[in-house]
Enzyme design. Structure first.
Site, short mmCIF file in Angstrom:
data_model
loop_
_atom_site.label_atom_id
_atom_site.label_comp_id
_atom_site.label_asym_id
_atom_site.label_seq_id
_atom_site.Cartn_x
_atom_site.Cartn_y
_atom_site.Cartn_z
N ASP A 141 105.06 35.81 15.34
CA ASP A 141 104.58 35.95 13.96
C ASP A 141 103.06 36.07 13.90
O ASP A 141 102.38 36.18 14.94
CB ASP A 141 105.07 34.80 13.08
N GLU A 198 112.79 24.36 15.27
CA GLU A 198 113.21 24.53 13.88
C GLU A 198 114.02 25.81 13.76
O GLU A 198 113.82 26.76 14.52
CB GLU A 198 112.00 24.64 12.96
N GLU A 199 114.87 25.86 12.74
CA GLU A 199 115.70 27.05 12.51
C GLU A 199 114.86 28.27 12.12
O GLU A 199 115.32 29.39 12.16
CB GLU A 199 116.75 26.78 11.42
N SER A 200 113.62 28.02 11.72
CA SER A 200 112.75 29.09 11.25
C SER A 200 112.02 29.79 12.40
O SER A 200 110.93 30.29 12.23
CB SER A 200 111.74 28.52 10.26
N ASP A 241 100.49 34.11 13.47
CA ASP A 241 99.62 33.21 14.23
C ASP A 241 100.20 32.82 15.59
O ASP A 241 99.64 31.95 16.27
CB ASP A 241 99.31 31.95 13.40
N LYS A 264 104.38 24.66 17.54
CA LYS A 264 105.40 25.52 18.11
C LYS A 264 104.70 26.68 18.80
O LYS A 264 103.54 26.97 18.51
CB LYS A 264 106.37 26.00 17.03
N ARG A 313 115.50 27.83 -0.33
CA ARG A 313 116.17 28.08 0.94
C ARG A 313 117.51 27.36 0.94
O ARG A 313 117.57 26.15 0.66
CB ARG A 313 115.34 27.58 2.11
N LYS A 334 94.19 25.23 8.06
CA LYS A 334 94.85 23.97 8.36
C LYS A 334 94.00 23.18 9.32
O LYS A 334 93.29 23.75 10.16
CB LYS A 334 96.23 24.34 8.88
N THR A 365 103.41 22.47 3.78
CA THR A 365 104.07 22.27 5.08
C THR A 365 103.13 22.53 6.25
O THR A 365 103.15 21.81 7.23
CB THR A 365 105.28 23.22 5.21
N ARG A 404 97.77 27.32 1.75
CA ARG A 404 98.05 28.77 1.76
C ARG A 404 97.95 29.32 0.37
O ARG A 404 98.59 28.81 -0.55
CB ARG A 404 99.45 29.04 2.28
N SER A 451 100.15 32.23 8.76
CA SER A 451 101.32 32.39 9.62
C SER A 451 102.06 33.70 9.40
O SER A 451 101.49 34.77 9.56
CB SER A 451 102.24 31.19 9.41
N HIS A 452 103.33 33.61 8.97
CA HIS A 452 104.17 34.80 8.85
C HIS A 452 103.96 35.52 7.51
O HIS A 452 104.57 36.55 7.28
CB HIS A 452 105.63 34.39 8.99
N ASP A 488 103.03 31.31 16.58
CA ASP A 488 103.78 30.09 16.90
C ASP A 488 105.29 30.27 16.78
O ASP A 488 106.05 29.43 17.24
CB ASP A 488 103.29 28.88 16.08
N ARG A 489 105.73 31.39 16.18
CA ARG A 489 107.18 31.60 16.05
C ARG A 489 107.68 32.57 17.11
O ARG A 489 106.90 33.34 17.67
CB ARG A 489 107.51 32.18 14.68
C1 VG1 Z 1 108.51 27.30 6.72
C2 VG1 Z 1 109.65 26.98 7.65
C3 VG1 Z 1 109.33 25.74 8.45
C4 VG1 Z 1 107.99 25.94 9.19
C5 VG1 Z 1 106.90 26.35 8.20
C6 VG1 Z 1 105.61 26.70 8.91
O1 VG1 Z 1 108.30 26.24 5.82
O2 VG1 Z 1 110.87 26.80 6.94
O3 VG1 Z 1 110.37 25.47 9.33
O4 VG1 Z 1 107.61 24.77 9.83
O5 VG1 Z 1 107.33 27.50 7.47
O6 VG1 Z 1 105.80 27.72 9.84
P1 VG1 Z 1 108.88 26.26 4.31
O7 VG1 Z 1 108.35 25.03 3.66
O8 VG1 Z 1 108.42 27.54 3.70
O9 VG1 Z 1 110.38 26.26 4.45
V1 VG1 Z 1 104.52 28.78 10.22
O10 VG1 Z 1 104.98 29.73 11.50
O11 VG1 Z 1 104.47 29.55 8.69
O12 VG1 Z 1 103.20 27.83 10.44
CO CO Z 2 103.40 30.78 12.27
#
Ligand code: VG1
Ligand code: CO
Length: 545
Positions: A279, A365-367, A281, A378, A498, A126, A18, A22, A113-114, A283-284
């Protein structure tokens, strides 16, 4: 300096998910692992020679080593100029901003990221393209293909490290390295989008207090500079501000499960007026009022409904976009505003085309990801400043703004249940099982709820016509509620399932209801349809957001 060619062989599992590749740090430290991937990126980019790239990461463990390896490889591959954040640091949105403002060819962002960091944690990389956004699927697919055939990578004979501690220019072989302040250019963009005078006045109001939890990740320096130094929030308004390679042992995911320190403060009797977290990096975002958490889906809807109160969006929105599992709260705002609302698969890369084509202005996004056409990622701190700007203009509390929003549009009661580190085979069976059932579901009932429609979400990009299939299983019910099941693409241990749950509640008398209680019939329906808990042997989700 002379170029050295190192023979290599393909390594399995270098498929970017995504948001990039990672893996555990231990995997990234295996000989040739990082190099194979970086060389594969370089090999599939026509026009790389002589170009300018941006490079930086969230400061997690191995960030410093990876930067040095990549710099030598870039020089050996003929990159003309590398713009690097001081000490190798750049938040994801700031990297996106730099690519755009400097007209760079692209950039490499180092982050998982997180996901947790440290020697036993995760690392990631990335590639972002010239619009500042994550590479689209055509590029990531080409990179993956290349990782399957790679037989050599290029670096320099000399193993010298570049000193990245001071802003300024230096050279490595024939490549120029430009070390920049990671915050400056990004902060200037924020000054153009938001009313900094008004924000200063808000933060100077007697008794008004904020708390921003940087979770020992990349937003520390950004939030300290912008919130405390430029906007005058008292020192200490930013907590956990120092980026640490292991994020202080924490999990830099801004949600109610992991941002416990922030929530303890925000739930106290003496809670600040506004709380937020970002988070690893940057972006959240999580937005919190005194004793009140804003769900990310609601946050996107509130920002859309109030956008014209903020200077950067005063002219109105061209449209909005949300990922499919995100609640339809923003759809109702779009309808009221008479603007289009696009529904994309999970992941920021799908928003890029829409933003570039001027089809939307805000997306989310909901995340806990929210952003706009100001960059192509983001942006956590941007969302925080947006909310503060709204508070300054409306003069109401976070909770009052959200409750007024619900009264006007109704409430999309929403929750996501994550089942983490599930046995991968079991997780795939659960998804495959429901997928096979989809055509037979309409008309049937699950735990008393009648199914009206069911499908596997596919998306046709309105700009380039590309089709992305298999983006999540959706089951809609006759009462207007829905559930979505999908496999995460960002986990590094087993599989993460999920389950997304949503029910629309128009009745203001019921807006105060607890989300989990309101969603219980859907939770039961999900179990009836998937036997998820029974088959994973889990009594409850690992994370509820
Ligand atoms: C998760 C989130 C998705 C987000 C992605 C990257 O992906 O659900 O909404 O875009 O992380 O976010 P997944 O495939 O695990 O559901 V970040 O802040 O980790 O770059
Ligand atoms: Co992130």
């Amino acid at each position: 300096m002379r170029v050295k060619t190192v023979a290599t062989r393909p390594i399995e599992g270098q498929q970017p998910g995504t948001s990039g590749l990672r893996k555990k740090v231990a995997v990234f430290r295996e000989p040739g692992y990082l190099e194979n991937f970086v060389q594969s990126v370089f090999d599939v980019l026509p026009g790389l020679a002589g170009s300018t790239l941006v490079l930086g990461g969230d400061g997690r463990f191995f960030n410093d080593r990876a930067i040095q390896i990549i710099l030598r490889m870039a020089a050996a591959n003929g990159v003309g100029r590398m713009i690097v954040g001081r000490d190798g640091l750049l938040s994801t949105p700031a990297a996106s901003e730099l690519i755009r403002s400097r007209g760079a060819f692209g950039g490499l962002i180092l982050s998982a990221s997180h996901n947790p960091g440290g020697p036993d944690g995760d690392f990631g990389i990335k590639y972002n393209i010239g619009n500042g956004g994550p590479a689209p699927e055509a590029v990531t697919a080409a990179v993956h293909q290349r990782t399957l055939a790679i037989d050599r990578w290029l670096t320099l004979e000399d193993d010298v490290d570049v000193d990245l501690g001071r802003v300024g220019a230096t050279t490595l072989g024939a490549m120029t390295i430009e070390i920049v302040d990671p915050v400056a250019s990004y902060a200037r963009l924020m000054q153009r989008l938001f009313d900094f005078d008004r924000l200063r006045a808000l933060l100077a109001r007697p008794g008004f207090r904020i708390c921003f939890d940087a979770m020992h990740a990349i937003t520390g320096p950004y939030a300290t500079e912008i919130l405390e130094r430029q906007l005058g929030a008292p020192t200490g308004s930013v907590i956990n501000a120092r980026p640490l390679p292991d994020f202080g042992g924490g999990h830099p995911d801004p949600n109610p499960v992991w941002a416990t320190e922030l929530l303890a403060r925000m739930n106290g009797a003496d809670a600040p007026d506004f709380g937020a977290a970002s988070d690893g990096d940057g972006d959240r975002n999580m937005i919190v009022g005194a004793r009140f958490i804003v769900t990310p889906s609601d946050s996107l809807a509130v920002l859309a409904a109030n956008a014209t109160l903020v200077p950067g969006y005063a002219a109105g929105l061209k449209g909005v976009a949300r990922s499919m599992p995100t609640s339809a709260a923003v759809d109702r705002v779009a309808q009221a505003l008479g603007i289009p609302c696009h529904e994309t698969p999970t992941g920021w890369k799908f928003f890029g085309n829409l933003l570039d084509a001027g089809l939307c202005t805000l997306c989310g996004e909901e995340s806990a990801g929210t952003g706009s056409d100001h960059v192509r990622e983001k942006d956590g701190l941007w969302a925080v400043l947006f909310w503060l700007n709204l508070l300054a203009v409306r003069g109401e509390s976070v909770e009052a703004i959200v409750r007024a929003h619900w009264r006007r549009f109704g409430r999309n009661v929403y929750s996501r249940h994550d089942y983490e580190a599930v046995d991968a085979a079991v997780a795939q069976q659960i998804v495959a099982g429901l997928r096979a059932e989809l055509p037979a579901l309409p008309g049937r009932s699950a735990a008393g709820l009648a199914v009206s429609r069911a499908d596997d979400f596919a998306y046709t990009d309105p700009v380039d016509g590309s089709i992305s299939r298999g983006q999540g299983l959706r089951v809609f019910f006759a009462d207007g509620s829905r559930l979505v099941l999908r496999l995460s693409g960002t986990g590094t241990e087993g599989a993460t399932l999920r389950l997304y749950l949503e029910r629309y509640e128009p009745d203001p008398a019921r807006h105060g209801i607890d989300a989990q209680a309101a969603l219980q019939p859907l939770i039961d329906a999900a179990e009836a349809l998937t036997a998820l808990r029974a088959r994973t042997g889990r009594a409850a989700p690992d994370v509820i957001t």
